[in-house]
Each structure stands twice: as structure tokens, then as C-alpha cells.
Design a protein around this motif. Structure first.
Motif, PDB file in Angstrom:
ATOM      1  N   GLY A 165      -8.531   3.566 -23.938  1.00 44.24           N
ATOM      2  CA  GLY A 165      -9.477   3.138 -22.916  1.00 44.24           C
ATOM      3  C   GLY A 165      -8.898   3.003 -21.527  1.00 44.24           C
ATOM      4  N   VAL A 166      -7.587   3.201 -21.378  1.00 47.02           N
ATOM      5  CA  VAL A 166      -6.952   3.122 -20.061  1.00 47.02           C
ATOM      6  C   VAL A 166      -6.867   4.531 -19.483  1.00 47.02           C
ATOM      7  CG1 VAL A 166      -4.883   2.495 -18.772  1.00 47.02           C
ATOM      8  CG2 VAL A 166      -5.620   1.100 -20.712  1.00 47.02           C
ATOM      9  N   ALA A 167      -7.519   4.734 -18.361  1.00 49.47           N
ATOM     10  CA  ALA A 167      -7.555   6.055 -17.728  1.00 49.47           C
ATOM     11  C   ALA A 167      -6.413   6.172 -16.723  1.00 49.47           C
ATOM     12  CB  ALA A 167      -8.892   6.276 -17.034  1.00 49.47           C
ATOM     13  N   GLU A 168      -5.478   7.064 -16.995  1.00 53.93           N
ATOM     14  CA  GLU A 168      -4.371   7.299 -16.068  1.00 53.93           C
ATOM     15  C   GLU A 168      -4.691   8.504 -15.193  1.00 53.93           C
ATOM     16  OE1 GLU A 168      -0.139   9.218 -16.627  1.00 53.93           O
ATOM     17  OE2 GLU A 168      -0.083   7.108 -17.278  1.00 53.93           O
ATOM     18  N   LEU A 169      -4.700   8.271 -13.882  1.00 54.69           N
ATOM     19  CA  LEU A 169      -4.972   9.330 -12.917  1.00 54.69           C
ATOM     20  C   LEU A 169      -3.654   9.754 -12.287  1.00 54.69           C
ATOM     21  CD1 LEU A 169      -8.110   7.802 -11.128  1.00 54.69           C
ATOM     22  CD2 LEU A 169      -8.045   9.291 -13.134  1.00 54.69           C
ATOM     23  N   SER A 170      -3.358  11.028 -12.332  1.00 55.24           N
ATOM     24  CA  SER A 170      -2.130  11.548 -11.734  1.00 55.24           C
ATOM     25  C   SER A 170      -2.460  12.804 -10.935  1.00 55.24           C
ATOM     26  CB  SER A 170      -1.095  11.845 -12.830  1.00 55.24           C
ATOM     27  OG  SER A 170      -1.597  12.810 -13.741  1.00 55.24           O
ATOM     28  N   GLY A 171      -1.436  13.494 -10.483  1.00 53.71           N
ATOM     29  CA  GLY A 171      -1.671  14.676  -9.663  1.00 53.71           C
ATOM     30  C   GLY A 171      -1.490  14.358  -8.202  1.00 53.71           C
ATOM     31  N   SER A 172      -2.157  15.103  -7.336  1.00 52.78           N
ATOM     32  CA  SER A 172      -1.955  14.931  -5.899  1.00 52.78           C
ATOM     33  C   SER A 172      -3.255  14.991  -5.123  1.00 52.78           C
ATOM     34  CB  SER A 172      -1.002  16.014  -5.377  1.00 52.78           C
ATOM     35  OG  SER A 172      -1.528  17.302  -5.678  1.00 52.78           O
ATOM     36  N   ILE A 173      -3.241  14.330  -3.974  1.00 59.88           N
ATOM     37  CA  ILE A 173      -4.375  14.340  -3.041  1.00 59.88           C
ATOM     38  C   ILE A 173      -3.823  14.573  -1.639  1.00 59.88           C
ATOM     39  CG2 ILE A 173      -5.907  12.857  -4.406  1.00 59.88           C
ATOM     40  CD1 ILE A 173      -4.924  10.477  -2.755  1.00 59.88           C
ATOM     41  N   PHE A 174      -4.710  15.012  -0.745  1.00 60.28           N
ATOM     42  CA  PHE A 174      -4.300  15.269   0.638  1.00 60.28           C
ATOM     43  C   PHE A 174      -5.000  14.334   1.623  1.00 60.28           C
ATOM     44  CE2 PHE A 174      -3.596  19.125  -1.774  1.00 60.28           C
ATOM     45  CZ  PHE A 174      -2.318  19.494  -1.383  1.00 60.28           C
ATOM     46  N   ASP A 175      -5.795  13.424   1.089  1.00 61.29           N
ATOM     47  CA  ASP A 175      -6.485  12.433   1.909  1.00 61.29           C
ATOM     48  C   ASP A 175      -6.503  11.135   1.105  1.00 61.29           C
ATOM     49  OD1 ASP A 175      -8.465  10.751   3.148  1.00 61.29           O
ATOM     50  OD2 ASP A 175      -9.298  12.533   4.139  1.00 61.29           O
ATOM     51  N   GLU A 176      -5.942  10.067   1.668  1.00 58.18           N
ATOM     52  CA  GLU A 176      -5.827   8.799   0.946  1.00 58.18           C
ATOM     53  C   GLU A 176      -7.174   8.264   0.462  1.00 58.18           C
ATOM     54  OE1 GLU A 176      -4.180   6.407  -0.445  1.00 58.18           O
ATOM     55  OE2 GLU A 176      -2.265   7.388  -0.356  1.00 58.18           O
ATOM     56  N   ARG A 177      -8.249   8.628   1.144  1.00 62.84           N
ATOM     57  CA  ARG A 177      -9.565   8.123   0.743  1.00 62.84           C
ATOM     58  C   ARG A 177      -9.991   8.663  -0.615  1.00 62.84           C
ATOM     59  NH1 ARG A 177     -12.373   9.582   6.409  1.00 62.84           N
ATOM     60  NH2 ARG A 177     -11.025  11.380   6.045  1.00 62.84           N
ATOM     61  N   GLU A 178      -9.401   9.787  -1.021  1.00 66.16           N
ATOM     62  CA  GLU A 178      -9.726  10.364  -2.322  1.00 66.16           C
ATOM     63  C   GLU A 178      -9.200   9.494  -3.468  1.00 66.16           C
ATOM     64  OE1 GLU A 178      -8.265  14.332  -2.430  1.00 66.16           O
ATOM     65  OE2 GLU A 178      -9.265  14.923  -0.562  1.00 66.16           O
ATOM     66  N   ARG A 179      -8.194   8.686  -3.198  1.00 62.10           N
ATOM     67  CA  ARG A 179      -7.600   7.840  -4.230  1.00 62.10           C
ATOM     68  C   ARG A 179      -8.630   6.837  -4.768  1.00 62.10           C
ATOM     69  NH1 ARG A 179      -2.439   6.865  -5.203  1.00 62.10           N
ATOM     70  NH2 ARG A 179      -1.772   7.615  -3.145  1.00 62.10           N
ATOM     71  N   LEU A 180      -9.262   6.102  -3.855  1.00 62.28           N
ATOM     72  CA  LEU A 180     -10.257   5.110  -4.269  1.00 62.28           C
ATOM     73  C   LEU A 180     -11.476   5.785  -4.882  1.00 62.28           C
ATOM     74  CD1 LEU A 180     -11.188   2.208  -4.464  1.00 62.28           C
ATOM     75  CD2 LEU A 180     -12.020   2.356  -2.106  1.00 62.28           C
ATOM     76  N   ALA A 181     -11.859   6.948  -4.335  1.00 58.54           N
ATOM     77  CA  ALA A 181     -13.009   7.672  -4.870  1.00 58.54           C
ATOM     78  C   ALA A 181     -12.752   8.080  -6.324  1.00 58.54           C
ATOM     79  CB  ALA A 181     -13.311   8.900  -4.015  1.00 58.54           C
ATOM     80  N   ALA A 182     -11.538   8.532  -6.598  1.00 57.49           N
ATOM     81  CA  ALA A 182     -11.191   8.927  -7.969  1.00 57.49           C
ATOM     82  C   ALA A 182     -11.196   7.714  -8.893  1.00 57.49           C
ATOM     83  CB  ALA A 182      -9.823   9.600  -7.982  1.00 57.49           C
ATOM     84  N   LYS A 183     -10.702   6.588  -8.402  1.00 58.63           N
ATOM     85  CA  LYS A 183     -10.692   5.352  -9.192  1.00 58.63           C
ATOM     86  C   LYS A 183     -12.115   4.923  -9.523  1.00 58.63           C
ATOM     87  CE  LYS A 183      -8.862   0.608  -9.055  1.00 58.63           C
ATOM     88  NZ  LYS A 183     -10.110  -0.160  -9.058  1.00 58.63           N
ATOM     89  N   VAL A 184     -12.993   4.980  -8.530  1.00 56.64           N
ATOM     90  CA  VAL A 184     -14.389   4.604  -8.748  1.00 56.64           C
ATOM     91  C   VAL A 184     -15.059   5.541  -9.750  1.00 56.64           C
ATOM     92  CG1 VAL A 184     -16.673   4.492  -7.647  1.00 56.64           C
ATOM     93  CG2 VAL A 184     -14.689   3.465  -6.519  1.00 56.64           C
ATOM     94  N   ALA A 185     -14.763   6.828  -9.641  1.00 55.61           N
ATOM     95  CA  ALA A 185     -15.341   7.806 -10.569  1.00 55.61           C
ATOM     96  C   ALA A 185     -14.952   7.479 -12.000  1.00 55.61           C
ATOM     97  CB  ALA A 185     -14.885   9.218 -10.204  1.00 55.61           C
ATOM     98  N   ALA A 186     -13.702   7.075 -12.204  1.00 55.80           N
ATOM     99  CA  ALA A 186     -13.234   6.736 -13.550  1.00 55.80           C
ATOM    100  C   ALA A 186     -13.834   5.424 -14.032  1.00 55.80           C
ATOM    101  CB  ALA A 186     -11.710   6.652 -13.559  1.00 55.80           C
ATOM    102  N   GLU A 187     -13.896   4.445 -13.143  1.00 51.04           N
ATOM    103  CA  GLU A 187     -14.433   3.131 -13.519  1.00 51.04           C
ATOM    104  C   GLU A 187     -15.879   3.206 -13.996  1.00 51.04           C
ATOM    105  OE1 GLU A 187     -11.908   0.135 -10.578  1.00 51.04           O
ATOM    106  OE2 GLU A 187     -13.825   0.985  -9.903  1.00 51.04           O
ATOM    107  N   ASN A 188     -16.626   4.152 -13.490  1.00 54.10           N
ATOM    108  CA  ASN A 188     -18.046   4.250 -13.821  1.00 54.10           C
ATOM    109  C   ASN A 188     -18.316   4.945 -15.147  1.00 54.10           C
ATOM    110  OD1 ASN A 188     -20.108   3.215 -11.755  1.00 54.10           O
ATOM    111  ND2 ASN A 188     -18.532   4.112 -10.467  1.00 54.10           N
ATOM    112  N   VAL A 189     -17.297   5.425 -15.795  1.00 51.78           N
ATOM    113  CA  VAL A 189     -17.485   6.075 -17.093  1.00 51.78           C
ATOM    114  C   VAL A 189     -17.463   5.011 -18.188  1.00 51.78           C
ATOM    115  CG1 VAL A 189     -16.473   7.664 -18.770  1.00 51.78           C
ATOM    116  CG2 VAL A 189     -16.517   8.268 -16.338  1.00 51.78           C
TER     117      VAL A 189
END
Length: 245
Positions: A185-209
Motif C-alpha cells: 500500500g506504500v506508493a514509491e515514486l521515483s524517476g525524474s522531473i524538470f519542474d518542481e511543481r510536478e512533484r506535488l502533482a504526482a504525490k496528489v495523483a497517487a494519494e487519490n488512488v
């Protein structure tokens, strides 16, 4: 979803000759912040809200200007402000230009109007007659019904697949540089982004599942100008508590 599914009906209304004090009491008694104003036939002719009672002579909150601004303000505007701050009946302080919506409209249309004009409520009308009202609180009630159930029990593979599917639909993450791994149940997000705002967006996307218990952020930010890689931020360590004496 249609407006008729979330609106409050029937709406509490007042007549144009309702005293201001009575309208204010109705708002307080019913814990609402606005009232449609209707004529004897039930036709909408205006709306009165808490905002119409902010500038009042009784509270000494009437608008005051410097003598210079007062000189350049038209007498008509000053007279109108005087009426609104000293008027005794609803028709003297209400807003006549009212934005409305139909019961068969989609709720996103109501949100667009509220956001565009900075208003909190929309009378719902049919052929000019008020059949209900939709407020921001009605939208919150609808939101609660649709928020995911965090207690849902789902297999890790299914959770992982759902997060990947959500990310693949978003333009900011469609490049596929964000990786997902779910364990217990713990979602680990890895990889790379080029805009720091994508970090929180990815976290929110995972939290909503449904089924996600926690999100572990292991994403690396890459500066698009210099190509420098910055590791995921780490949470500060909690200070040790001194033993009680």
C-alpha cells in the motif's frame, strides 16, 4: 452531474420590502449567507447577501474617502452608497444584476460562473422563478460523496496500475519519466522531473488512488538549464524528546 442533484430546494427567499434587520436574522437563523429576492409571483428580482451589510451606518463602516477622492467621485455614486449603507428594506440594498443557472446545467458551469464573478451562490431558476439555490457548500457536500475511500483494500498491482494510468493521462507527466512501485500500500515514486511543481502533482495523483496508505517521494529534480540533478527532499529528523524527570 446536474445542478438539480446538488441544489438546495426550495430556496429560502425574501420579498423586496422585507426589512434589512429581518433579512439579516433569517440568514443567521438558517446559517446561510445569501437570500434570493422574489416578487409576489415568485419571480427573481435580486439577491441580498452578507456582503450587502458590510458597509452600514449603524456599524460606522460606511465608505469614507479623502476630500480629494470625494471631489472626483460623482454625486450619483455617493448617493447610491448612502442608500446601500442606510437603506431599511431589502430592495434598497440588494444586488439587482443576478447571475443564475438552470437545474439542468452541469455543476462545472456553476463553478465557472462562481469563479469568474467571485460569487458564492447561484439561484436556480426556471422561466424566471426560483426553484432552488446552489452554493459553495452544496459543491463541498457533493465533493465529499466522491472523494476516494482510503480504507479500500486493493492489491498492490492494481494500485500501481491505477497510479500509472492516472499519470499517463496528465500532460505534465505524460513523458513517462515518473516511475511507480507499490509495496504493502506504500506508493514509491521515483524517476525524474524538470519542474518542481510536478512533484506535488504526482504525490496528489497517487494519494487519490484507493488503497494507497502512504506516498514515498524518491523523485529527482533535474534543472532544465544546467542539467544538474537534485535528489528528492528528505524530511527533517524529529528531535529526540528529553526523558521526563
Amino acid at each position: 452531474m446536474l445542478i438539480q442533484a446538488i441544489m438546495t430546494a426550495p430556496a429560502i427567499t425574501v420579498s423586496p420590502k422585507t426589512p434589512v434587520a429581518e433579512a439579516a436574522k433569517i440568514m443567521l437563523d438558517h446559517r446561510i449567507s445569501g437570500l434570493p429576492v422574489v416578487d409576489d409571483e415568485g419571480n427573481l428580482i435580486g439577491i441580498v447577501s452578507e456582503g450587502d451589510f458590510l458597509r452600514r451606518g449603524e456599524l460606522s463602516t460606511e465608505r469614507k474617502r479623502s476630500w480629494l477622492l470625494d471631489f472626483f467621485t460623482s454625486p450619483g455614486k455617493i448617493a447610491d452608497e448612502y442608500v446601500r449603507s442606510h437603506g431599511r428594506s431589502v430592495d434598497e440594498v440588494m444586488t439587482s444584476d443576478v447571475h443564475t443557472i438552470l437545474p439542468g446545467s452541469m455543476i462545472n458551469e456553476a463553478v465557472d460562473v462562481m469563479e469568474k464573478y467571485g460569487i458564492k451562490r447561484l439561484p436556480v431558476v426556471v422561466k424566471g422563478k426560483v426553484v432552488g439555490i446552489v452554493c459553495r457548500s452544496d459543491l463541498l457536500q457533493a465533493l465529499i460523496r466522491f472523494l476516494p475511500n482510503k480504507a479500500a483494500s486493493t492489491k498492490d498491482e492494481d494500485i500501481e496500475e491505477a497510479i500509472v494510468a492516472e499519470l499517463s493521462q496528465q500532460s505534465w507527466s505524460r513523458n513517462g519519466f515518473i516511475n511507480v512501485k507499490v509495496i504493502d500500500g506504500v506508493a514509491e515514486l521515483s524517476g525524474s522531473i524538470f519542474d518542481e511543481r510536478e512533484r506535488l502533482a504526482a504525490k496528489v495523483a497517487a494519494e487519490n488512488v484507493p488503497g494507497v496508505k502512504q506516498v514515498s517521494d524518491q523523485i529527482t529534480w533535474i534543472d532544465p538549464y544546467f542539467g544538474a540533478a537534485m535528489p528528492a527532499p528528505t524530511e527533517p529528523a524529529k528531535p529526540e524528546q528529553s526523558p521526563l524527570v
